[in-house]
Design a protein around this motif. Sequence first.
Motif, PDB file in Angstrom:
ATOM      1  N   ASP A   1     -10.959  38.332 -13.875  1.00 50.73           N
ATOM      2  CA  ASP A   1     -10.376  38.568 -15.196  1.00 50.73           C
ATOM      3  C   ASP A   1     -10.490  37.271 -16.001  1.00 50.73           C
ATOM      4  O   ASP A   1     -10.934  36.250 -15.497  1.00 50.73           O
TER       5      ASP A   1
ATOM      6  N   ILE B   1     -15.023  41.879 -14.206  1.00 48.30           N
ATOM      7  CA  ILE B   1     -14.948  42.406 -15.530  1.00 48.30           C
ATOM      8  C   ILE B   1     -15.399  41.321 -16.484  1.00 48.30           C
ATOM      9  O   ILE B   1     -15.996  41.581 -17.502  1.00 48.30           O
TER      10      ILE B   1
ATOM     11  N   TRP C   1     -14.753  46.127 -18.774  1.00 51.13           N
ATOM     12  CA  TRP C   1     -13.399  46.689 -18.776  1.00 51.13           C
ATOM     13  C   TRP C   1     -13.293  47.751 -19.863  1.00 51.13           C
ATOM     14  O   TRP C   1     -13.882  47.635 -20.942  1.00 51.13           O
TER      15      TRP C   1
ATOM     16  N   GLU D   1      -4.892  48.806 -19.561  1.00 43.22           N
ATOM     17  CA  GLU D   1      -4.476  48.987 -18.167  1.00 43.22           C
ATOM     18  C   GLU D   1      -3.651  50.249 -17.991  1.00 43.22           C
ATOM     19  O   GLU D   1      -2.939  50.403 -16.999  1.00 43.22           O
TER      20      GLU D   1
ATOM     21  N   CYS E   1     -15.386  39.565 -22.804  1.00 43.28           N
ATOM     22  CA  CYS E   1     -14.623  39.233 -21.595  1.00 43.28           C
ATOM     23  C   CYS E   1     -14.269  37.754 -21.533  1.00 43.28           C
ATOM     24  O   CYS E   1     -13.368  37.367 -20.799  1.00 43.28           O
TER      25      CYS E   1
END
Length: 473
Positions: free
Chosen positions: A165, A199, A206, A210, A230
Amino acid sequence: MDIQAVAKIAPSERQLKWNRMEMNAFVHFGVNTFMDSEWGSGKEDPGIFRPEKLDAAQWVRACKDAGIKGLILTCKHHDGFCLWPSAFTEHSVKNSPWKNGKGDVVKEVSDACRAEGLKFGVYLSPWDRNHPLYGDDCDAYNTYFLNQLRELLTNYGDIFCVWFDGACGEGASGRKQYYDWEAYYALIRELQPEAVISICGPDVRWCGNEAGKSRESEWSVVPVSCADICKIAERSQQADDAEFIKKFSYDDEDLGSREVIRNEPELMWYPCEVNTSIRPGWFYHEAHDNQVRSLDELIRIYYGSVGGNSCFLLNIPPNKEGLFHENDVQRLRELGQFIRKTFGKNVADGAQIAADNTKDGFAAEAMLQQNPDTYWCTDEGVETANIEIKLSAVSTFDRIVLQECIRQGQRIEKFKIAYFDSWEWKPLYAGTVVGYKKICCFDMVTTDRIKITIEESRWQPTLSFVGVYQEQR
């Protein structure tokens, strides 16, 4: 824009294999589990890590019951605590009382995955709130991070996914860390060339939230500039960043239509992953034991992700004992049972099929075979088609699955489905993109004839599979 060239943009072999997995598990586990927190400070005492009943085989069995094909473990979260005995930090399981400091969670999970036929992946947070060099000496910290990445990529067998992430907080000095993404990617390609990098990476993007929310039209072919989204989290927010965010955002509903890509200088295959947790949090909290997502919620997310040209990454957090809670296990079992029952019997088995345009050697019958590498297509340059299916008997159904041969690219832009009733064709479903898989959901109908009309496509549409089903709750 050369639409023929756009139509031929296709996935790499690693991306193709990832797409075909359809559904994977995320497992958030670490010192946060024992602190009842989501983000640790990096100052936790390793002595709190005591999963006395840890059973990785139980995790894997529960995942298999759901139909999950791979498991990604949070080997190190932002707190910097390592679930393996890293040689480069003391903040790890080697200084915990679990198995007298001789334990290795990563090994137990990777071994359990291989024993049961699941693929194994790793999450390694670049943000490390424990390491003193983070944000203070960027080069030295990047070397440290690469050393830990090398440990994970060389000591635990084949890795199918490395998941990053973009979290990038301040170090002790108040400065942010510069992540050397290109060096990270190069090491992964060297040591695990079959692994997709998600991601914050070049292979998988992504979905943008979420919550398990999906786009109605999810394109796998998008502008190359989308891949930079990202990295925004760890970039200084300068004026050029603001302009970039205006142009592309994870919140955009449309990332790949003809209108969006019309003036883009470069496109890429960059498929979407929908990630969410089975609980309100990513790590285990006892207070959430009765807040596990309902089966209906998981089915909705499954239809939108797997059935919407994406993959589904579902997080299941182990508890302090090192076990999946029984409520999570039960819900996973129910999800797997639903998928197997609903899609176990194809009403189109034994059907007859014909198309009004077919390229020589690519017969319509290929659409009734579940082989993703065989397919029907039109002659080159023919962008529309009608496909009629005559079922072997009058049948009742409410789901139709369409799959393109994405090895050849993503082509279909708009389609509709009709069924024959009372001497006329009646509309049943209208959709846009298909991609790897589209699950079309509609009210129950009874008929023995179905017509699929491809109204718009890029150069030459393909279909590798058409399946007809009745949902079984």
